[in-house]
Design a protein around this motif. Structure first.
Motif, mmCIF file in Angstrom:
data_model
loop_
_atom_site.group_PDB
_atom_site.id
_atom_site.type_symbol
_atom_site.label_atom_id
_atom_site.label_comp_id
_atom_site.label_asym_id
_atom_site.label_seq_id
_atom_site.Cartn_x
_atom_site.Cartn_y
_atom_site.Cartn_z
ATOM 1 N N TYR A 209 -10.293 0.658 -5.550
ATOM 2 C CA TYR A 209 -9.326 0.196 -4.736
ATOM 3 C C TYR A 209 -8.145 0.368 -5.193
ATOM 4 C CZ TYR A 209 -12.769 -2.579 -1.931
ATOM 5 O OH TYR A 209 -13.826 -3.067 -1.293
ATOM 6 N N PHE A 210 -6.834 0.696 -4.292
ATOM 7 C CA PHE A 210 -5.343 0.540 -5.001
ATOM 8 C C PHE A 210 -4.901 -0.768 -5.225
ATOM 9 C CE2 PHE A 210 -6.063 4.445 -1.901
ATOM 10 C CZ PHE A 210 -6.038 5.522 -2.953
ATOM 11 N N LYS A 211 -4.126 -0.608 -6.150
ATOM 12 C CA LYS A 211 -3.483 -1.875 -6.701
ATOM 13 C C LYS A 211 -2.156 -2.263 -5.991
ATOM 14 C CE LYS A 211 -6.875 -2.710 -9.767
ATOM 15 N NZ LYS A 211 -7.655 -1.397 -9.320
ATOM 16 N N GLU A 212 -1.439 -1.169 -5.740
ATOM 17 C CA GLU A 212 -0.020 -1.288 -5.104
ATOM 18 C C GLU A 212 0.096 -0.266 -3.766
ATOM 19 O OE1 GLU A 212 2.702 -0.635 -8.212
ATOM 20 O OE2 GLU A 212 2.242 -2.398 -9.115
ATOM 21 N N ALA A 213 1.108 -0.498 -3.018
ATOM 22 C CA ALA A 213 1.244 0.533 -1.936
ATOM 23 C C ALA A 213 2.448 1.395 -2.494
ATOM 24 C CB ALA A 213 2.016 -0.369 -0.928
ATOM 25 N N GLU A 224 0.471 7.001 2.197
ATOM 26 C CA GLU A 224 0.326 5.491 1.989
ATOM 27 C C GLU A 224 -1.019 5.104 1.144
ATOM 28 O OE1 GLU A 224 1.602 2.746 1.245
ATOM 29 O OE2 GLU A 224 2.344 2.369 3.181
ATOM 30 N N GLU A 225 -0.968 4.274 0.337
ATOM 31 C CA GLU A 225 -2.107 3.655 -0.448
ATOM 32 C C GLU A 225 -2.249 2.381 0.131
ATOM 33 O OE1 GLU A 225 -1.673 4.755 -4.316
ATOM 34 O OE2 GLU A 225 -2.200 6.943 -3.985
ATOM 35 N N VAL A 226 -3.225 1.727 0.643
ATOM 36 C CA VAL A 226 -3.243 0.756 1.087
ATOM 37 C C VAL A 226 -3.789 -0.486 -0.195
ATOM 38 C CG1 VAL A 226 -4.178 -1.086 2.938
ATOM 39 C CG2 VAL A 226 -3.767 1.318 3.233
ATOM 40 N N MET A 349 1.523 -6.167 6.491
ATOM 41 C CA MET A 349 1.447 -7.209 5.322
ATOM 42 C C MET A 349 1.025 -6.668 4.054
ATOM 43 S SD MET A 349 -0.703 -10.802 5.761
ATOM 44 C CE MET A 349 0.419 -11.351 7.460
ATOM 45 N N GLN A 350 -0.264 -5.776 4.012
ATOM 46 C CA GLN A 350 -0.760 -5.219 3.151
ATOM 47 C C GLN A 350 0.405 -4.274 2.087
ATOM 48 O OE1 GLN A 350 -3.539 -7.256 3.220
ATOM 49 N NE2 GLN A 350 -4.294 -5.495 2.095
ATOM 50 N N THR A 351 1.289 -3.602 2.720
ATOM 51 C CA THR A 351 2.164 -2.501 2.191
ATOM 52 C C THR A 351 3.465 -2.999 1.930
ATOM 53 O OG1 THR A 351 2.607 -1.364 4.161
ATOM 54 C CG2 THR A 351 0.585 -0.596 3.125
ATOM 55 N N GLY A 352 3.938 -3.950 2.788
ATOM 56 C CA GLY A 352 5.314 -4.330 2.589
ATOM 57 C C GLY A 352 6.195 -3.758 3.398
ATOM 58 N N VAL A 524 11.530 0.438 4.139
ATOM 59 C CA VAL A 524 11.533 0.678 3.275
ATOM 60 C C VAL A 524 12.770 0.978 2.186
ATOM 61 C CG1 VAL A 524 9.193 1.716 3.499
ATOM 62 C CG2 VAL A 524 11.240 3.190 3.590
ATOM 63 N N GLY A 525 13.914 0.499 2.884
ATOM 64 C CA GLY A 525 15.158 0.503 2.433
ATOM 65 C C GLY A 525 15.953 1.979 2.523
#
Length: 526
Positions: A209-213, A224-226, A349-352, A524-525
């Motif tokens: 599993y990916f830890k961060e987006a 993208e990594e969920v 929600m998962q990725t911000g 994403v700014g």
């Protein structure tokens, strides 16, 4: 000259001789007639055996799959034969024998004039073909009890709905029980064996599993990594710009709702390279699945709460949504527009980041890839289309459209993986064909006329149905033009859903519908 008296006597003698022979002639005729009837009956009986059917239907799917089906291997000990399913019951004498004659002549013609090696047996096993050769009265003849011992609660619900709405629905038993007569290992009625972690579905190692987006720092393509899943997917940076949205009246197969053509400007956005896949959708399902049949009102209330920290996701569907075609990278299908929106909410929600469905303008701009032609590749819709009188004599062109589009002429009546086609100039695959894609806009046939000639980032919010774009794997080439518009048919697509209230997550009567996501650079700014 022969006297009239002699002539009459001679005639009378001939008549007496004939009548003396008449019983014999009658007896001979009766015997011959009975022989013909007996021969016809014996012939009919012989050509109703499983062995005679197998003589014409020389392919493994028929015999091998029939022998391991539940119609042969079942607890009752009853063996269902070919004619039991493929002909009306014998008590419907006229229907039975006329159908037998028609199918027999068709089979004989095919046996002597066609090569079975050229047939697409997988296609012939699909529901669209099966419904033509399974009379519903034959199913009902054997299965008069729709509520046998051991039936599941979902089965009871579905059968009650069928029993009460049979005529209104015009629904056939085979529509839900495609696997009973010929076993299909990829089709499992009423069980979700392909969902990861359920009933034998593959379980992903949590260590993968990916830890961060993915962190995005520039307006460029990214993967993208969920977090909390093993899911990743490519996002394409689509530069903003202006284009002519819609189609001119002179374009082949132009429709009124594609006009008037407007000057539309769209802001830059990221768009998924391919439609949302089953791997992505099952990850969402696994983390958000609602237990039981959660009332729609409860789901809407939970998911619309800005302070909610857990999304209420889909309830289990009836049957198997992937239709037995396979999951993995194939596009996820049969979900409702609400389910697609909820997926976007979960992904955000998962990725911000802010993920959502594309607007209709964004979709067409992306599909065109900077072109202004009916397709994003060269070609005239009239040359590709299978419609029209001349198509009975001259086949439609399939190149180059088949390189870029999964549609009615090359799909084998099912969705295909993204690797089957080339990307458009922006690097997006399957924008046309494969599955229709949801947009964020409400549908109106006059939508274009209701806005100014020039408009920026339009979004239609008035209407009862949602816009869908791109056509699908059953579409003619005319309906996969970039400008072609379509819309949801919500009630029609839920016609056979037995649940009350009907599902807000899954459609029961549409297969070629899916979606892809876009991401807003501002989230994403950028």
């Amino acid at each position: 000259m022969v006297s009239k008296k002699f002539s009459r006597r001679n005639s009378s003698d001939r008549k007496k001789s004939f009548f003396k022979k008449k019983p014999f002639i009658f007896l001979v005729g009766l015997v011959l007639g009975m022989g013909v009837v007996a021969a016809a009956y014996l012939t009919s009986v012989y050509f109703s055996t499983d062995e005679s059917c197998m003589m014409c239907h020389v392919h493994p799917h028929v015999e091998d799959s029939w022998k391991i089906s539940t119609h042969v291997n079942n607890g009752s000990g009853v063996k269902v034969h070919c004619v039991d399913c493929h002909l009306p019951p014998k008590n419907d004498t006229w229907d039975h024998y006329t159908a037998k004659l028609q199918l027999g002549l068709k089979d004989a013609w095919g046996y002597f004039t066609k090569d079975s090696a050229d047939f697409d047996w997988d296609l012939k096993s699909e529901l669209e073909h099966a419904v033509k050769y399974i009379p519903n009265q034959s199913c009902k003849e054997c299965h008069q009890n729709l509520f046998p011992e051991g039936i599941t609660p979902d089965g009871i619900t579905a059968h009650l709905y069928y029993d009460e709405n049979e005529k209104k629905l015009d629904l056939q038993c085979i529509s839900c029980h495609l696997d009973v007569g010929h076993h299909n290992p990829n089709y499992t009625h009423g069980k979700l064996t392909g969902i990861p972690g359920q009933d034998g579905g593959a379980v992903v190692d949590p260590s993968m599993y990916f830890k961060e987006a993915t962190v995005v720092t520039s307006f460029e393509n990214y993967t993208e990594e969920v977090p909390g899943t093993a899911v990743s997917f490519n996002m394409i940076a689509v530069p903003g710009g202006s284009f002519r949205m819609g189609s001119p009246a002179k374009e082949a197969f132009h429709k009124a709702d594609e006009a008037p053509v407007r000057n539309v400007t769209v802001s830059p956005f990221f768009m998924a390279e391919v439609e949302v896949t089953w791997d992505q959708f099952w990850a969402f399902y696994g983390q958000t699945m609602s237990e039981g049949r959660t009332l729609p009102a409860d789901v809407y209330a939970n998911n619309s709460d800005p302070d909610v920290d857990a999304i209420s996701g889909p309830t289990p569907p009836f049957g198997f949504p992937d239709q037995g075609w396979g999951s993995g990278d194939r596009p996820a299908i049969t979900m409702t527009h609400y389910a697609a929106e909820t997926f976007c909410q979960w992904l955000s929600m998962q990725t911000g980041k802010k993920y959502r469905l594309p607007t209709e303008a964004e979709w067409e701009y992306a599909a065109r890839g900077g072109t202004e032609t009916p397709y994003f590749f060269e070609g005239n819709p009239k040359d590709f289309s299978g419609e029209g009188f001349m198509r009975k004599f001259i086949a439609a062109k399939t190149e180059p459209i088949s390189e870029y589009v999964i549609y009615g002429a090359n799909s084998k009546n099912r969705t295909q993986e993204p690797s089957a086609v080339k990307a458009n100039p922006f690097g997006l695959k399957n924008m046309l064909g494969n599955v229709m894609e949801y947009c964020a806009d409400k549908y109106s046939p006059e939508a274009y006329a209701k806005t100014a000639e020039s408009v920026t980032d339009p979004l239609a919010t008035e209407g009862e149905e949602w816009v869908v774009r791109g056509g699908n794997y059953t579409s003619d080439a005319a309906d996969v033009r970039v400008a072609a518009r379509d819309f949801t048919k919500h009630d029609q697509w839920l016609k056979t859903d037995p649940q009350q209230p009907k599902s807000i997550w899954w459609y029961s009567d549409i297969r070629g519908i899916g979606f892809r996501v876009v991401c807003e650079p501002g989230s994403v700014g950028l």
